[in-house]
Design a protein around this motif. Structure first.
Motif, PDB file in Angstrom:
ATOM      1  N   LYS A  46       0.805  -1.214   0.000  1.00 42.04           N
ATOM      2  CA  LYS A  46       0.000   0.000   0.000  1.00 42.04           C
ATOM      3  C   LYS A  46       0.846   1.276   0.000  1.00 42.04           C
ATOM      4  O   LYS A  46       0.371   2.330  -0.385  1.00 42.04           O
ATOM      5  CB  LYS A  46      -0.978   0.006   1.179  1.00 42.04           C
ATOM      6  N   VAL A  67      -3.139  -5.630   1.919  1.00 45.43           N
ATOM      7  CA  VAL A  67      -4.276  -5.291   2.779  1.00 45.43           C
ATOM      8  C   VAL A  67      -5.607  -5.305   2.018  1.00 45.43           C
ATOM      9  O   VAL A  67      -6.609  -4.803   2.517  1.00 45.43           O
ATOM     10  CB  VAL A  67      -4.076  -3.940   3.497  1.00 45.43           C
ATOM     11  N   SER A  88      -3.348  -9.063   5.210  1.00 50.65           N
ATOM     12  CA  SER A  88      -3.850  -8.507   6.469  1.00 50.65           C
ATOM     13  C   SER A  88      -5.041  -7.598   6.181  1.00 50.65           C
ATOM     14  O   SER A  88      -5.395  -7.390   5.026  1.00 50.65           O
ATOM     15  CB  SER A  88      -2.764  -7.673   7.152  1.00 50.65           C
ATOM     16  N   ARG A 135      -3.362 -11.197  14.349  1.00 51.04           N
ATOM     17  CA  ARG A 135      -2.762  -9.888  14.631  1.00 51.04           C
ATOM     18  C   ARG A 135      -3.079  -9.495  16.065  1.00 51.04           C
ATOM     19  O   ARG A 135      -4.234  -9.273  16.430  1.00 51.04           O
ATOM     20  CB  ARG A 135      -3.293  -8.827  13.675  1.00 51.04           C
ATOM     21  N   HIS A 183       1.331 -11.967  14.563  1.00 51.80           N
ATOM     22  CA  HIS A 183       1.604 -10.686  13.915  1.00 51.80           C
ATOM     23  C   HIS A 183       1.311  -9.516  14.835  1.00 51.80           C
ATOM     24  O   HIS A 183       0.368  -9.561  15.614  1.00 51.80           O
ATOM     25  CB  HIS A 183       0.688 -10.605  12.670  1.00 51.80           C
ATOM     26  N   LEU A 226       8.840   1.220  10.204  1.00 52.90           N
ATOM     27  CA  LEU A 226      10.122   1.924  10.357  1.00 52.90           C
ATOM     28  C   LEU A 226      10.025   3.331   9.779  1.00 52.90           C
ATOM     29  O   LEU A 226       9.661   3.509   8.618  1.00 52.90           O
ATOM     30  CB  LEU A 226      11.235   1.164   9.640  1.00 52.90           C
ATOM     31  N   GLU A 259       7.484  -6.153   7.552  1.00 50.41           N
ATOM     32  CA  GLU A 259       6.618  -5.587   6.501  1.00 50.41           C
ATOM     33  C   GLU A 259       6.921  -4.123   6.222  1.00 50.41           C
ATOM     34  O   GLU A 259       6.086  -3.257   6.455  1.00 50.41           O
ATOM     35  CB  GLU A 259       5.153  -5.727   6.928  1.00 50.41           C
ATOM     36  N   PRO A 260       8.110  -3.832   5.726  1.00 51.04           N
ATOM     37  CA  PRO A 260       8.452  -2.428   5.492  1.00 51.04           C
ATOM     38  C   PRO A 260       7.711  -1.856   4.287  1.00 51.04           C
ATOM     39  O   PRO A 260       7.566  -2.525   3.264  1.00 51.04           O
ATOM     40  CB  PRO A 260       9.958  -2.482   5.209  1.00 51.04           C
ATOM     41  N   GLY A 261       7.226  -0.644   4.434  1.00 52.51           N
ATOM     42  CA  GLY A 261       6.624   0.063   3.306  1.00 52.51           C
ATOM     43  C   GLY A 261       7.399   1.351   3.103  1.00 52.51           C
ATOM     44  O   GLY A 261       8.314   1.436   2.287  1.00 52.51           O
ATOM     45  N   ARG A 262       7.042   2.322   3.911  1.00 54.47           N
ATOM     46  CA  ARG A 262       7.656   3.643   3.838  1.00 54.47           C
ATOM     47  C   ARG A 262       9.192   3.591   3.806  1.00 54.47           C
ATOM     48  O   ARG A 262       9.833   4.329   3.056  1.00 54.47           O
ATOM     49  CB  ARG A 262       7.212   4.431   5.082  1.00 54.47           C
TER      50      ARG A 262
END
Ligand SMILES: *Cc1c(COP(=O)(O)O)cnc(C)c1O
Length: 403
Positions: A46, A67, A88, A135, A183, A226, A259-262
């Motif tokens: 996302k 998601v 998720s 979760r 999770h 993070l 689960e890194p995104g940013r």
């Protein structure tokens, strides 16, 4: 150095640019931090769901944290192996659950007891065993913006420890459920390690409790979150992050999912916009640009800070608001910041726009969304066309009455 002027000329503005080499560096840095353990980095789609971005990360070996079923489809389309995809989300529809199970992804993250029951029912109908994870909401204050905090009981995400225990017991006794993971994800743009460590301690304790009753989990999923530097934030060192997490898992043999995104995409992205007009309302100076909140919502939604620089204009500065053309007072990119006096068509770069930028975009005010461009090894290429008016009305036009 990226030549923003050339890119703006070639692809027009407003425009998103992603530096794939930066994404690679970030990925490798985090991968390296976890190299001493079994770990899967599941990219949080996302944050930037462009297919070429997901494909790039898949090539590097990343999995995918999805998601919605749309994101699961994107992950598969972009070449992420199904055994590295997790799903998720607080509200999954029956059709989404069914498709996820049929796609045979790694596991589904459950966020309520009611959802566990639906997944069991659907797995039963399909005559399969659903791999699941729960979760857990560890009730930890992540000390970030309230809109992006998710690990407190006041948030809608996850379940409390007791409910989690009940869910694992039920899953263990079900013929159609296989509990494989656990999770937590306490928030986004985290800049303090302690809340993550505390959450990991709580969740690892639950893993041990479950072990004592013969529920053996394989995946310890620590979520994403993070933080990155937008302004002057001091961020978490990936090595300290992995050490803090691994430190809570002594005696447990688990694969870590992260689960890194940013972290992967934010600072790889740039948003280019051109100045249209300068205007003065009494004392107040406004710079009106061609990009708007429908392109980049973060300043409007979270009062988020993005560094903005003028390209090829180092004139004397005075305070100004940078605003878009959308009919909302909340349509701004910066308030009361120092900028040089602009001419028509001067170019601005909005930094750190790679995460939660394009994806949060909309067509508000019947504005087509920007094009997206990738830069890799010095070469630029289009990875999404600019939307046209024809695109915007395509799903409505045929339904007009004919008079
Ligand atoms: C949004 C989200 C992430 C990614 O968060 P970042 O702050 O972008 O790293 C990871 N996991 C889950 C479950 C999420 O909802």
């Amino acid at each position: 150095m990226i030549n923003f002027s050339d890119l703006a000329e070639k692809y027009q503005t407003p425009l998103y640019i992603y530096d794939f080499d930066t994404i690679t560096q970030q990925y490798e840095m985090l991968k390296d931090a976890f190299k001493a353990s079994k770990a899967i980095l599941a990219y949080a789609i996302k944050s930037n769901s462009n297919l070429s971005v997901v494909q790039h990360l898949a090539k590097l070996g990343a999995g995918a944290d999805c998601v919605s079923i749309g994101e699961v489809r994107r992950a598969l389309l972009a070449g992420v192996p199904k055994y590295k995809i997790i799903y998720s989300g607080v509200g999954k529809q029956d059709t989404e659950i069914k498709e996820a199970l049929e796609s045979d992804i790694l596991f589904i993250n459950l966020e309520s007891h009611a959802e566990l029951e639906r997944v069991e029912m659907i797995a039963q109908e399909l005559n399969i065993v659903a791999r699941i994870s729960v979760r857990v909401n560890p009730n930890i204050d992540p000390k970030t913006h309230p809109y992006i905090s998710t690990g407190l009981h006041g948030n809608k995400f996850g379940v409390d420890l007791n409910t989690a225990k009940r869910m694992y017991l039920k899953a263990k006794n079900s013929e159609n459920l296989d509990p494989v993971g656990i999770h937590f994800h306490i928030g986004s743009q985290l800049t303090e390690l302690e809340p993550i460590r505390e959450a990991a301690v709580i969740v690892a304790d639950l893993v041990r409790t479950l072990q004592a009753i013969n529920i053996e989990l394989k995946f310890f999923d620590v979520g994403g979150g993070l933080g990155v530097t937008y302004d002057d934030e001091v961020t978490i060192d990936p090595k300290e992050y992995s050490q803090a997490i691994l430190g809570t898992l002594t005696g447990l043999d688990m694969t870590i999912m992260c689960e890194p995104g940013r972290f992967l995409t934010a600072n790889a992205g740039y948003f280019l916009t051109r100045v249209m007009y300068e205007k003065q309302n009494d004392e107040k100076r406004f710079v009106i640009v061609d990009g708007a909140m429908n392109d980049l919502l973060r300043p409007s939604l979270y009062s988020a800070y993005h560094k903005i620089e003028a390209v090829d204009n180092d004139g004397e500065t005075s305070p100004a608001d940078i605003v878009g053309p959308v009919c909302e007072s909340g349509d701004f990119f910066a308030k009361d910041r120092e900028f040089p006096i602009f001419k028509h068509n001067d170019l601005l770069v909005v930094y750190s726009a790679g995460a939660y930028g394009f994806g949060m975009g909309s067509n508000y005010n019947t504005r087509g969304r920007s094009a997206e461009v990738a830069i890799e090894a010095g070469e630029d290429r289009l990875i999404r066309k600019r939307e046209t008016f024809v695109d915007l009305v395509a799903l409505e036009k045929e339904y007009m009455k004919s008079y």
